[in-house]
Design a protein around this motif. Sequence first.
Motif, PDB file in Angstrom:
ATOM      1  N   VAL C 139     -19.745  82.175  22.426  1.00  0.00           N
ATOM      2  CA  VAL C 139     -19.072  82.296  21.128  1.00  0.00           C
ATOM      3  C   VAL C 139     -17.670  82.869  21.308  1.00  0.00           C
ATOM      4  O   VAL C 139     -16.713  82.437  20.654  1.00  0.00           O
ATOM      5  N   THR C 142     -15.344  80.170  22.470  1.00  0.00           N
ATOM      6  CA  THR C 142     -15.120  78.967  21.663  1.00  0.00           C
ATOM      7  C   THR C 142     -14.885  79.203  20.180  1.00  0.00           C
ATOM      8  O   THR C 142     -14.387  78.310  19.494  1.00  0.00           O
ATOM      9  N   GLU C 143     -15.236  80.359  19.655  1.00  0.00           N
ATOM     10  CA  GLU C 143     -15.282  80.462  18.195  1.00  0.00           C
ATOM     11  C   GLU C 143     -14.343  81.488  17.580  1.00  0.00           C
ATOM     12  O   GLU C 143     -13.988  81.358  16.410  1.00  0.00           O
ATOM     13  N   ILE C 144     -14.004  82.544  18.278  1.00  0.00           N
ATOM     14  CA  ILE C 144     -13.365  83.666  17.584  1.00  0.00           C
ATOM     15  C   ILE C 144     -11.898  83.849  17.953  1.00  0.00           C
ATOM     16  O   ILE C 144     -11.277  84.840  17.554  1.00  0.00           O
ATOM     17  N   GLY C 242     -12.036  89.064  17.306  1.00  0.00           N
ATOM     18  CA  GLY C 242     -11.025  88.110  17.743  1.00  0.00           C
ATOM     19  C   GLY C 242     -10.076  87.731  16.622  1.00  0.00           C
ATOM     20  O   GLY C 242     -10.254  88.141  15.473  1.00  0.00           O
ATOM     21  N   GLU C 244      -9.752  85.025  15.110  1.00  0.00           N
ATOM     22  CA  GLU C 244     -10.293  84.130  14.082  1.00  0.00           C
ATOM     23  C   GLU C 244     -11.657  84.556  13.567  1.00  0.00           C
ATOM     24  O   GLU C 244     -12.177  83.932  12.630  1.00  0.00           O
ATOM     25  N   GLY C 245     -12.246  85.564  14.185  1.00  0.00           N
ATOM     26  CA  GLY C 245     -13.567  85.962  13.734  1.00  0.00           C
ATOM     27  C   GLY C 245     -14.140  87.035  14.632  1.00  0.00           C
ATOM     28  O   GLY C 245     -13.469  87.508  15.560  1.00  0.00           O
ATOM     29  N   LEU C 246     -15.358  87.382  14.362  1.00  0.00           N
ATOM     30  CA  LEU C 246     -15.983  88.549  14.980  1.00  0.00           C
ATOM     31  C   LEU C 246     -17.415  88.214  15.342  1.00  0.00           C
ATOM     32  O   LEU C 246     -18.148  87.641  14.549  1.00  0.00           O
TER      33      LEU C 246
END
Lengths: 337, 337, 337, 337
Positions: C139, C142-144, C242, C244-246
């Motif tokens: 994650v 790739t995601e945050i 991050g 963009e997100g957590l």
Amino acid sequence: MTVRIGVIGTGMIGRDHTRRIQQVLSGARVVALSDYDPAAARAVQAGLVPEAQVFERSEDLVASDQVDAVLVCSTGATHEPYVLAAIAAGKPVFCEKPLATTAAGADRIVRAEVDFGKRLVQVGFMRRYDAGYRMLKQVVDTEIGAPLMVHAAHRNQSVPESYATPMAIHDTLIHEIDVLRWLLDDDYVSAQVVFPRRTRHSHAGLADPQLVLLETKKGVRIDVEIFVNCRYGYDIQCQIVGEEGLANLPEPMAITLRKDARLQNALLVDWKERFIDSYDVELADFIAAAARGTAVGPSSWDGYVAAITSDACVEAQESGKIVPISLPKRPALYDQG
Amino acid sequence: MTVRIGVIGTGMIGRDHTRRIQQVLSGARVVALSDYDPAAARAVQAGLVPEAQVFERSEDLVASDQVDAVLVCSTGATHEPYVLAAIAAGKPVFCEKPLATTAAGADRIVRAEVDFGKRLVQVGFMRRYDAGYRMLKQVVDTEIGAPLMVHAAHRNQSVPESYATPMAIHDTLIHEIDVLRWLLDDDYVSAQVVFPRRTRHSHAGLADPQLVLLETKKGVRIDVEIFVNCRYGYDIQCQIVGEEGLANLPEPMAITLRKDARLQNALLVDWKERFIDSYDVELADFIAAAARGTAVGPSSWDGYVAAITSDACVEAQESGKIVPISLPKRPALYDQG
Amino acid sequence: MTVRIGVIGTGMIGRDHTRRIQQVLSGARVVALSDYDPAAARAVQAGLVPEAQVFERSEDLVASDQVDAVLVCSTGATHEPYVLAAIAAGKPVFCEKPLATTAAGADRIVRAEVDFGKRLVQVGFMRRYDAGYRMLKQVVDTEIGAPLMVHAAHRNQSVPESYATPMAIHDTLIHEIDVLRWLLDDDYVSAQVVFPRRTRHSHAGLADPQLVLLETKKGVRIDVEIFVNCRYGYDIQCQIVGEEGLANLPEPMAITLRKDARLQNALLVDWKERFIDSYDVELADFIAAAARGTAVGPSSWDGYVAAITSDACVEAQESGKIVPISLPKRPALYDQG
Amino acid sequence: MTVRIGVIGTGMIGRDHTRRIQQVLSGARVVALSDYDPAAARAVQAGLVPEAQVFERSEDLVASDQVDAVLVCSTGATHEPYVLAAIAAGKPVFCEKPLATTAAGADRIVRAEVDFGKRLVQVGFMRRYDAGYRMLKQVVDTEIGAPLMVHAAHRNQSVPESYATPMAIHDTLIHEIDVLRWLLDDDYVSAQVVFPRRTRHSHAGLADPQLVLLETKKGVRIDVEIFVNCRYGYDIQCQIVGEEGLANLPEPMAITLRKDARLQNALLVDWKERFIDSYDVELADFIAAAARGTAVGPSSWDGYVAAITSDACVEAQESGKIVPISLPKRPALYDQG
């Protein structure tokens, strides 16, 4: 009795408090309005309280014998004189944060109230009235033993360009500064600020995120992440680690949804929704105390301590050092929380 | 305007609504009280509303020109005549559940209101005002597609010996009967009840738990577990399974605590706490509509449908069969939800 | 091929790895054992691997042509010579942490391996093999967005009197030091340690809890709470914030139980349970690479960096200062993670 | 000893079990393969077990003196003869579900095994080996008192057109039928099926969702939702309501992510991932017992009971009635779980 309230400042928050007093809460009504822009006051009058009187000068509103208590919702720089005028008039006054724009100004309010000899001022630190923080305080007081550490975070989706680095303290951390003192029944002795890698979603004048480290008299160590362009939502986190256990502020209530290969809850994005219920509760508290001619809840002393602590945090932002915080002795007037 | 309210029945709930109107909500005051036991009414008067008038006869309270709207909080068997009297007087009336003790009685109220030509009755189905159910309704209406199934549970820690098998329907399931119709915008067509192994914590007159299976016009299948000696807490669960996703009623807000080798949240044990906020909201809704001379929210039609459905469920308890439920055509007066 | 393994050190962990190789995993068998106390080695032989040979001297075990690969599970001070011997013999070697008791010792191993020209050493940092951390890494990757901050905690129920302040670094933080580098693909540039109020459950030689603040080359700020007398359980927390997100490390799987007015999950209390599955995965990785004559996973470079970082953290404990951390250039041998 | 295994059927599951035995698990190796399509068997041989022998006839594989134990992974209709052949040869046999395509066929296997006098058959009900179900069983056995109700759900994102209404029982519910008997240590006495409104995502031959109601000897009432076009993911739910408390099957471990105004966990979408670890555990159990010449875990009796119960559920689908379920007396061979 019905408390007759005068509202100074009819911008967003003043208008909303007016609506709250008129349409939601019991025990008070708005009888007077004033604003830097009298047309704004008249618009609120027309929309919400046709029977209220609009004053050209806020000083006259404070002095009016039709007004039992005052709400100060005007721009920050005007808070100090209006609060001092209310104290001079012996009238309970609810003042939105900040109590004053400087610690010296807050100190003048404290002295005036102490001289008056009775609490008259409630500061708008609404988090103390939030149901989640109240639950947390009860658990901290009864379940987890002596607090040792606090891990907190204050995150906004984004902020405008006008939000510069020190505002992370004055506009954002100020709420944690107050509510953590209240949760811990403690005061701060030092502050340090470290700056992580800056998010690409910030702008030139703002170091975002920031990590504020506070130390208290009792030795509690607090870390507060302030991240005001976090993108994902408005999110207030607070975890208290005690000798016997650990407690977390509850998440706002939300529907758990299973959809699109996700187990998901909507997060809040608008800060106004997060503490909306606590505005009702803080004003109900103000009205009930004003009916007795006094004030309860967050005091001018609390506003003063918040100002001193904020100043130290801003100094720590600038210096990169661990900045000591020292407070004068608390006047006895404020001993009862 | 301030709505002048007369309260019939000053037991626990009548007293609590009086406090709510006087001390919490805006827009109304209690001006009249009555009770089967006038001393009880006078005690509430003395404690909460000294200026209110105590009536010996509730009929006189309804008729008084000092009273704009009526709250019926007396014992169930008296609801029908007092509601009919209020309709006859053209006054908005809030009636605690049940609207009437028989479907025929509820039908008489519906007919009287239809003849009057305007909604005057709000039934005290407070769950429609609960923040969690409101969130759930919004998600059901917008996120999960057509509802197909509902899995629900209604659990109490324990009930007294006086609580017998049919009360699981009349006192307990009645809330699910109403709130699920509202959530689904649907009506029931059949009911079945099955009896699991009885808990050792039940008593002779009570088959506990029970599982009620309902079918709606749109084909939704609902299972509701009723378990009133579940020991562990007061717990209301509701899961809606739709074509595109699945939504759960939120748990009540609670502190997550790590202590004693457990990650734990306190559960409610007292049913009165679970929907306490929704009482405020339902009465605010009543007051706002009463100020306009009408009523909104759960209607006498809803009370009537709940009565018919309850009767079918009790028949299903007794027969073990799948019992069909049929409703007369809904009068146009109730078309607006 | 079946990898023939020699195990040095037959205490708790050596015995457990022997069982794992013999009874759980495919692809290897234990053919040789040695221990400071040969009787201990013979006891493991008798109980688990009757066909294995017990060596009096571990050096002979390493040198034996019956042994393809070596596990070093002996006491920390002996790790360096046995690992160096395995490298000299060109045999893959799995070494429990620490790789060496000093940074200089770890450096000698790195140099020997670089001179050999191929990876032979895997260090027992098992968290990289934990399913939760692996999910977290995916994650984070790739995601945050870019990581900005890490909030972590390492809590034990209690520790014995022998556990003194520096062990919070060498025995406890060492795992976070390695796994956070791996999660972030980054290295440390400074360390600071602050000491909150000491829990009353600690003892004279141990400042508990501690808060370690690390800064990385990329500017990520990390706070790690180390609290080894937290009373409530064994609890490993990791949150990555991050751009963009957590993302949060998952809680260990547990049954949600409603009982006794609590919604509750059991928490782990024994650290051995928390990463038990990851021991299987790390050894399977070792066996698969050893079959190809090499090693993968946490390298001697990682062990060396962990040693340097630990030393800086201990210095920070003692000095109260922000201690810089600098690393030599990473040899190309270790460029592939 | 190393158990020498012959695998009958080298489709997806047979190939995967071969890989598992060769590359993951200790204690066994695949020495023989057969398939209806010998080329398929040779492909698996070439890719995974070059040293294994490919048999043209599965009967010869069973009979080979190189084969100690058999895995039956072929198409369902062939299970019965191969299992009977293994019993006749006195060899432990692991049989993927169904044990037989009819209850009569399963009964023949039971009788053959009873005549042989020792357990030889393990049926591939892998859920009993899932870590979550094992945790749940422990809690059910020790924490929640006598079970009274079970609320379960089995949801797939979607199914192909070939999946018709009865397959909801034979292919899907079959797992709940077995695992709930095991969890409750109980047997079924009746089944009822009700059909909710059909999702628009189903197809002509499939009534989806379905709600299956089961009753046990001890009076437990079970509702199982089967919803195989639920769109949102692969989701297995199980809640056991007991006299003293309530326990839920854990959700699969997942990262909690805060992103895009959602607090979110990824849900599984592929059923193969959900129980992937339990395949390892069930085969390890088979290998360990086979090394002792016997079998443990889900027995041919369990397969037979599942077949009888499935047949009753299909009859309930067709008739809309409550269908009684009766079982012959359990042979003593199966008394030890």
